[in-house]
Design an enzyme around this catalytic site. Structure first.
Site, PDB file in Angstrom:
ATOM      1  N   ARG A 132      11.587  -8.252  15.391  1.00 21.34           N
ATOM      2  CA  ARG A 132      10.254  -8.655  15.854  1.00 21.34           C
ATOM      3  C   ARG A 132      10.069 -10.157  15.984  1.00 21.34           C
ATOM      4  O   ARG A 132       8.957 -10.618  16.189  1.00 21.34           O
ATOM      5  CB  ARG A 132       9.190  -8.036  14.940  1.00 21.34           C
ATOM      6  N   GLY A 192      12.994   0.073   5.070  1.00 19.51           N
ATOM      7  CA  GLY A 192      13.814   1.026   4.323  1.00 19.51           C
ATOM      8  C   GLY A 192      13.035   2.004   3.477  1.00 19.51           C
ATOM      9  O   GLY A 192      13.627   2.721   2.669  1.00 19.51           O
ATOM     10  N   GLY A 193      11.707   2.057   3.621  1.00 16.97           N
ATOM     11  CA  GLY A 193      10.912   2.935   2.776  1.00 16.97           C
ATOM     12  C   GLY A 193      11.114   4.412   3.033  1.00 16.97           C
ATOM     13  O   GLY A 193      10.731   5.244   2.205  1.00 16.97           O
ATOM     14  N   TRP A 243       7.700  -4.398   6.366  1.00 11.99           N
ATOM     15  CA  TRP A 243       8.360  -4.678   7.638  1.00 11.99           C
ATOM     16  C   TRP A 243       7.389  -5.154   8.726  1.00 11.99           C
ATOM     17  O   TRP A 243       7.673  -5.055   9.924  1.00 11.99           O
ATOM     18  CB  TRP A 243       9.158  -3.461   8.112  1.00 11.99           C
ATOM     19  N   ASN A 261       4.920   3.118   2.780  1.00  9.32           N
ATOM     20  CA  ASN A 261       4.697   4.395   2.110  1.00  9.32           C
ATOM     21  C   ASN A 261       5.536   4.525   0.834  1.00  9.32           C
ATOM     22  O   ASN A 261       6.600   3.920   0.705  1.00  9.32           O
ATOM     23  CB  ASN A 261       5.057   5.542   3.043  1.00  9.32           C
ATOM     24  N   ASP A 304       2.834   9.376   5.119  1.00  6.55           N
ATOM     25  CA  ASP A 304       3.556   8.274   5.751  1.00  6.55           C
ATOM     26  C   ASP A 304       2.600   7.273   6.394  1.00  6.55           C
ATOM     27  O   ASP A 304       2.923   6.662   7.419  1.00  6.55           O
ATOM     28  CB  ASP A 304       4.547   8.815   6.797  1.00  6.55           C
ATOM     29  N   ASP A 306       1.873   4.161   6.116  1.00  5.66           N
ATOM     30  CA  ASP A 306       2.188   2.802   5.674  1.00  5.66           C
ATOM     31  C   ASP A 306       1.003   1.868   5.906  1.00  5.66           C
ATOM     32  O   ASP A 306       0.228   2.039   6.846  1.00  5.66           O
ATOM     33  CB  ASP A 306       3.344   2.215   6.493  1.00  5.66           C
ATOM     34  N   ASN A 387      -0.806   1.193  14.074  1.00  6.60           N
ATOM     35  CA  ASN A 387       0.509   0.996  13.491  1.00  6.60           C
ATOM     36  C   ASN A 387       0.818  -0.491  13.471  1.00  6.60           C
ATOM     37  O   ASN A 387      -0.103  -1.293  13.295  1.00  6.60           O
ATOM     38  CB  ASN A 387       1.562   1.810  14.257  1.00  6.60           C
TER      39      ASN A 387
END
Length: 546
Positions: A132, A192-193, A243, A261, A304, A306, A387
């Site tokens: 990003r 990596g969650g 992230w 999450n 989920d 997040d 998101n």
């Protein structure tokens, strides 16, 4: 002598970009005050993505036309570019998929240099081989990598100056966010969650790459917050990845980051408790990484949802009282305004039609409704009410712009057969209806003083049984424009006050989770947006030959 003279002549004539003074901490503090620059992911430390430029207006934006394209030719399965370019001195620096990066002439899109990091055989990347964006300080560019390293590149050549290991990819870690430079530190978080891993935020010395501090988003045994986990074995693979790039308040010396999450995503029976500090906003001391306060949006999340959205800072008067605030449109469908000095909730209102909760209680927790997750009281899907697509805030018009998602699913929760550190943990997921309501995304303008949605620009709807993908983020200008994009590949210019569509252009590929940027160069205001694996630059028609 001849070659030196020729090089000087090329610079004078504009054939080569001019490399000016190194980027200083003061330049970063000033952010977008110099509109020829875009120096960080959110435009400035507030992450408002609000440009002071006025050449493009509601009256003339309809004449915006493409000027150049740069095709990266680095596809990632199902994903396009998600980078936010860095621009200064007529040069644009972008990251791409699969650990690529480039320096481009911001006038023409001509490649100046290209960097590629060779990927190891063992990678555990959850959600696309993406990146990003860069951060910058001095003559160094900083980039997180898919194999969980942080590298410093020479801005002029793309050569590696230092390379620091953040974590091991075999343990389920990668770095996909754009770093944030604060003073002499480069701050990153890990993805990596969705793997059995323990999230954290790191800071590294910008000169040497030496790690300065680390904050684990899941507390260790005996630490404050560990009581919200059943035991140390569960918490050490508890998720909480970071992230999405944060924001920074120089006066308070606090950085603000959202966390992801808990793990497993959809099975919560073996992790009883609120599971701090997952699905939260964290305020950390920028020098030490010490936690100053937190706010948890979704305690004990099993959907989920997040909280890896972009926090946005501003000063607002709410109920007649002035506050330094952080604004946060959350994946759970609620819009929050918190006092950024202490984390106190000031506004908490739904900005979507979510039916799992319709209010925030006096204790700051959502008041969950009865019979949620049924066909009648369906829930947002795993990508949530919004998101990671960046929002924008126009302080003069007092409007917060965010891409909202209206979806309707039920959920399946499945006990994992085994949980191994570093591995993905299947635990269920959403179930779409064959004959449910139409799904859609929309750019919505929210009054942050009370959470009221002022207007929306709705994108094309989707059948209920399809997965509704992500649309673009937002970028605003002082002149009253808001730019955004959608999954059909259109870049839009809308009137900030009303949402009226003023212009659109078909870029040829979806604009996924990314927002445009704008800058001034050669007397023209440019707008640049990634779509698919291509970067497109727009400006008003005119002769910019030199």
């Amino acid at each position: 002598m001849y070659h030196a003279f020729r090089l000087m002549l090329m610079v004078v004539l504009g054939c080569l970009p001019v490399i000016a003074q190194p980027v200083t901490s003061q330049m970063l503090l000033e952010g977008l005050k110099d509109p020829t620059k875009w120096l960080m992911f959110g435009g400035d430390y507030t992450s408002q993505r609000h440009s002071p430029l006025t050449q493009l207006t509601p009256q003339n934006v309809g004449r915006l036309t493409p000027q150049w394209l740069f095709q990266t030719q680095t596809p990632a399965p199902g994903r396009g570019l998600e980078t936010t370019p860095i621009v200064l001195d007529g040069v644009m620096y972008i990251t791409g998929n699969n650990n690529h990066a480039w320096a481009l002439d911001a006038r023409t899109g001509r490649q100046i240099w290209h960097y590629q990091r060779v990927l190891p055989e063992v990678l555990r990347v959850c959600c696309g081989m993406v990146n990003r964006g860069f951060a910058i300080l001095g003559q160094r560019l900083f980039m997180g990598t898919l194999d969980a390293h942080l590298v410093a590149l020479d801005r002029n050549t793309g050569k590696v100056l230092w390379d620091s290991t953040v974590e091991e990819p075999k343990n389920g870690y990668s770095v996909t966010l754009a770093p944030l430079v604060v003073k002499n530190k480069v701050i990153v978080g890990v993805a990596g969650g969705d793997f059995a891993s323990r999230g954290f935020i790191d800071a590294y010395d910008a000169e040497t790459g030496t790690r300065a501090w680390r904050f684990y988003t899941v507390p260790g045994a005996g630490e404050k917050g560990s009581e919200t986990w059943p035991n140390a074995e569960v918490s050490k693979r508890g998720g909480g990845a970071v992230w999405a790039t944060g924001a920074y308040d120089p006066a308070l010396n606090l950085v603000y980051y959202g966390t992801g999450n808990p793990n497993p995503d959809y099975w919560g029976d073996d992790r009883a408790g609120d599971n701090l500090y997952t699905c939260s906003l964290l305020a950390l001391d920028a020098d030490t990484g010490t936690l100053k306060w937190y706010y948890q949006f979704t305690p004990h999340d099993i959907h989920d949802w997040d909280s890896t959205q972009v926090p946005v800072l501003s000063d607002l008067a709410i109920a007649g009282q002035a506050h330094k605030v952080v604004m946060f449109a959350n994946r759970n469908g609620f819009f929050y305004v918190l006092d950024r000095e202490n984390g106190k909730l000031l506004v908490g209102k739904p900005f979507t039609g979510t039916k799992w909760a319709r209010e925030i209680g006096p204790d700051g927790r959502p008041v969950v409704l009865d019979n949620v997750g049924t066909r009648e009281n369906c829930l947002p899907d795993q990508r949530g009410g919004t998101n990671f697509m960046p929002p924008s805030f126009d302080p003069a018009r007092r409007l917060f712009f965010v891409t909202a998602r209206e979806t309707c699913v039920t959920w399946v929760s499945t006990k994992p057969t085994a949980i191994t550190l570093g591995d993905r943990v299947p635990s269920g997921g959403p179930k779409h209806f064959d004959d449910g309501p139409q799904q859609y995304s929309a750019l919505r303008a929210i009054d942050p003083t009370n959470g009221t949605v002022r207007w929306e620009h709705r994108f094309r709807g989707y059948p209920s049984e399809m997965v509704l993908d992500l649309s673009g983020g937002a970028m605003t200008t002082v002149s009253g424009l808001v730019f955004t994009g959608d999954n059909d590949g259109y870049l839009y210019a809308l009137d900030s006050a009303t949402g009226n569509q003023l212009w659109r252009f078909q870029t040829g590929a979806p604009i996924w989770g990314v927002a445009p940027i704008t800058y001034m160069l050669d007397g023209a205001q440019w707008v640049v947006v990634p779509s698919g694996v291509t970067l497109t630059a727009f400006a008003l028609p005119g002769d910019r030959s030199r």
